[in-house]
Design a protein around this motif. Structure first.
Motif, PDB file in Angstrom:
ATOM      1  N   VAL A  52      38.065  45.295  32.698  1.00 32.68           N
ATOM      2  CA  VAL A  52      38.085  45.935  34.000  1.00 32.68           C
ATOM      3  C   VAL A  52      39.192  47.197  33.819  1.00 32.68           C
ATOM      4  O   VAL A  52      39.152  48.295  34.005  1.00 32.68           O
ATOM      5  CB  VAL A  52      38.431  45.128  35.098  1.00 32.68           C
ATOM      6  N   PRO A  69      32.214  42.339  43.629  1.00 31.42           N
ATOM      7  CA  PRO A  69      32.441  41.074  42.957  1.00 31.42           C
ATOM      8  C   PRO A  69      30.846  40.634  43.042  1.00 31.42           C
ATOM      9  O   PRO A  69      30.272  40.427  43.837  1.00 31.42           O
ATOM     10  CB  PRO A  69      33.346  40.503  43.488  1.00 31.42           C
ATOM     11  N   ARG A  84      41.525  39.061  43.332  1.00 29.52           N
ATOM     12  CA  ARG A  84      42.192  38.716  42.310  1.00 29.52           C
ATOM     13  C   ARG A  84      42.230  40.288  41.190  1.00 29.52           C
ATOM     14  O   ARG A  84      42.927  40.852  40.769  1.00 29.52           O
ATOM     15  CB  ARG A  84      41.573  37.858  41.402  1.00 29.52           C
ATOM     16  N   THR A  85      40.969  40.853  41.517  1.00 29.22           N
ATOM     17  CA  THR A  85      40.655  42.192  40.910  1.00 29.22           C
ATOM     18  C   THR A  85      41.499  43.074  41.543  1.00 29.22           C
ATOM     19  O   THR A  85      42.263  44.197  40.831  1.00 29.22           O
ATOM     20  CB  THR A  85      39.455  42.615  40.790  1.00 29.22           C
ATOM     21  N   LEU A  89      37.369  36.433  43.599  1.00 28.18           N
ATOM     22  CA  LEU A  89      37.433  37.444  42.527  1.00 28.18           C
ATOM     23  C   LEU A  89      37.676  38.812  42.966  1.00 28.18           C
ATOM     24  O   LEU A  89      38.505  39.669  42.207  1.00 28.18           O
ATOM     25  CB  LEU A  89      35.994  37.398  41.826  1.00 28.18           C
ATOM     26  N   VAL A 136      32.462  43.530  39.086  1.00 26.09           N
ATOM     27  CA  VAL A 136      33.027  42.694  38.293  1.00 26.09           C
ATOM     28  C   VAL A 136      32.634  41.229  38.237  1.00 26.09           C
ATOM     29  O   VAL A 136      31.960  41.194  39.293  1.00 26.09           O
ATOM     30  CB  VAL A 136      34.653  42.501  38.870  1.00 26.09           C
ATOM     31  N   GLU A 167      32.714  37.053  36.248  1.00 22.85           N
ATOM     32  CA  GLU A 167      33.754  36.330  35.337  1.00 22.85           C
ATOM     33  C   GLU A 167      32.604  35.138  34.878  1.00 22.85           C
ATOM     34  O   GLU A 167      33.304  34.039  34.445  1.00 22.85           O
ATOM     35  CB  GLU A 167      34.852  35.654  35.968  1.00 22.85           C
ATOM     36  N   TYR A 186      35.995  40.260  34.134  1.00 21.00           N
ATOM     37  CA  TYR A 186      37.310  40.379  34.654  1.00 21.00           C
ATOM     38  C   TYR A 186      38.379  40.349  33.549  1.00 21.00           C
ATOM     39  O   TYR A 186      38.197  39.473  32.695  1.00 21.00           O
ATOM     40  CB  TYR A 186      37.433  39.110  35.557  1.00 21.00           C
TER      41      TYR A 186
END
Length: 389
Positions: free
Chosen positions: A113, A132, A155-156, A152, A88, A90, A109
């Motif tokens: 995903v 990440p 949050r994922t 990250l 992942v 961003e 992100y």
């Protein structure tokens, strides 16, 4: 006068020794050819006509049809066995292809995903592990970003659990994605990977992941004592139901190159006053060692691991079997990036059938004793398995 006939050492009374043909050796080594017998139809001309061997056991009888082969198959591969690794990032709103891993992307992100995981779930793959890609400006020698509650990875986890509450989410517990030195632990100026100091931050990382909703935290760092420390930290914060999948036998392998490209997590050269080890051999296991895996497995089991992993996969099937035979815990295996890249490269050149080779590899993992398989082929393999039903 000489004769070309072979004769027995002792002839029955009244029978000429010269008239006897010895066939004992022929009977032992091969079926005797029936001279003058009528040739069979349906076989190539010149096929010998022989008497059936007197065999009480013919294993090929159990291979005679796909129906019967599938009925007695010892190892079954299912999408339920797969854990799908996902990268992942961003840095943009687009997925970024990973050149050394054709077909694999750093997923942007957000919706990208979600869509990727939704596709995996549609084929029965309901387990993922998150990796990440940390921007360089957030990396430090002590990797504090690893336990940023709004990082990250965290949050994922929340994104996935919000959209797929029954998805089994695994994490990676190690500092290398966040460490500007590229190591799984904190590096001293003298080039020593600090074991106990690193574990303190690994515990904070695991707790932050559990707070975000992770089901399984997976220490891949190979520090001594980290499983017990993580278990105590998780229990202390009330996360007694969060499992630990330990990278029990993680080898200092040459097969990790594409993964490190994907996350830009390879060891970095040090500054003038700092010595940075160029590899991870002081904490990852020596590929030459087998018995050492037993020691690691005993320690992890005693410290509270719920699952034990072997990494890499195919070159270490003997270690998978070792853990299977010495522990009652579930065993996972990581079909790593280098293995994926080799199969892809050979398939792209037409040197092997990709589907057959991949499904054979998955079957080999199961045969060796693996319950769980981390593989970048998770979606493709699940599709191929669905098509075979």
């Amino acid at each position: 006068m000489q004769t070309s006939m072979r004769v027995s050492a002792k002839a029955p009374v009244g029978v000429s020794r010269r008239s006897m043909v010895v066939c004992n050796v022929a009977e032992i080594t091969r079926p005797a050819v029936t001279n003058g017998a009528k040739a069979r139809t349906g076989v190539p001309p010149g096929t010998p006509v022989v008497s059936p061997q007197d065999l009480p056991s013919r294993p090929r009888r159990n291979r005679r049809s796909e129906t019967f082969r599938s009925a007695i198959r010892e190892c079954i591969v299912s999408p339920a066995n797969f854990i799908l690794p996902i990268f992942v990032h961003e840095e943009s709103s687009n997925n970024v292809p990973i050149p050394s891993m054709p077909g694999i992307f750093r997923l942007a992100y957000g919706k990208n995903v979600i869509d990727y995981v939704a596709e995996a779930r549609s084929y029965g793959v309901n387990q993922v592990v998150i990796f990440p890609k940390t921007p360089d400006h957030l990396k430090t020698p002590t990797a504090e970003e690893a336990f940023n509650k709004n990082g990250l990875s965290q949050r994922t986890i929340r994104l996935l659990k919000d959209n797929f509450p029954d998805l089994e989410v695994y994490t990676d517990v190690a500092l290398d994605p966040y460490n500007s030195d590229g190591h799984d632990g904190i590096v001293s100026d003298a080039g020593v990977i600090l074991n106990d100091e690193t574990i303190e931050y690994l515990c904070r990382q695991a707790v932050s992941q559990a707070e975000a909703g992770a089901d399984v935290v997976s220490p891949s760092d190979m520090m001594d004592g980290r499983v017990g420390a993580l278990r105590r930290a998780l229990d202390r914060e009330g996360f007694t139901n969060v499992s630990i999948m330990s990278y029990t036998a993680k080898y200092a392998s040459a097969y990790y190159g594409p993964f490190r490209d994907a996350l830009a997590s390879a060891p970095k050269a040090g500054q003038a006053h700092r010595k940075i080890p160029p590899n991870k051999k002081t904490y990852q296991m020596d590929p030459a060692n087998f018995r050492e895996a037993v020691r690691e497995a005993k320690a992890d089991e005693a410290e509270g691991a719920d699952i034990m992993m072997v990494k890499p996969g195919m070159p270490y099937l003997d270690v998978v079997r070792l853990l299977r035979d010495t522990s009652p815990l579930p065993v996972a295996v990581y079909h790593v990036s280098g293995e994926y890249a080799m199969l892809k490269a050979a398939a792209e050149r037409g040197w092997l059938n990709e589907k057959d080779a991949v499904l054979e590899a998955m079957t080999c993992f199961r045969r060796a004793g693996a319950d769980l398989i981390l593989t970048y082929y998770g979606i493709d393999a699940a599709k191929w398995l669905a098509a075979e039903k």
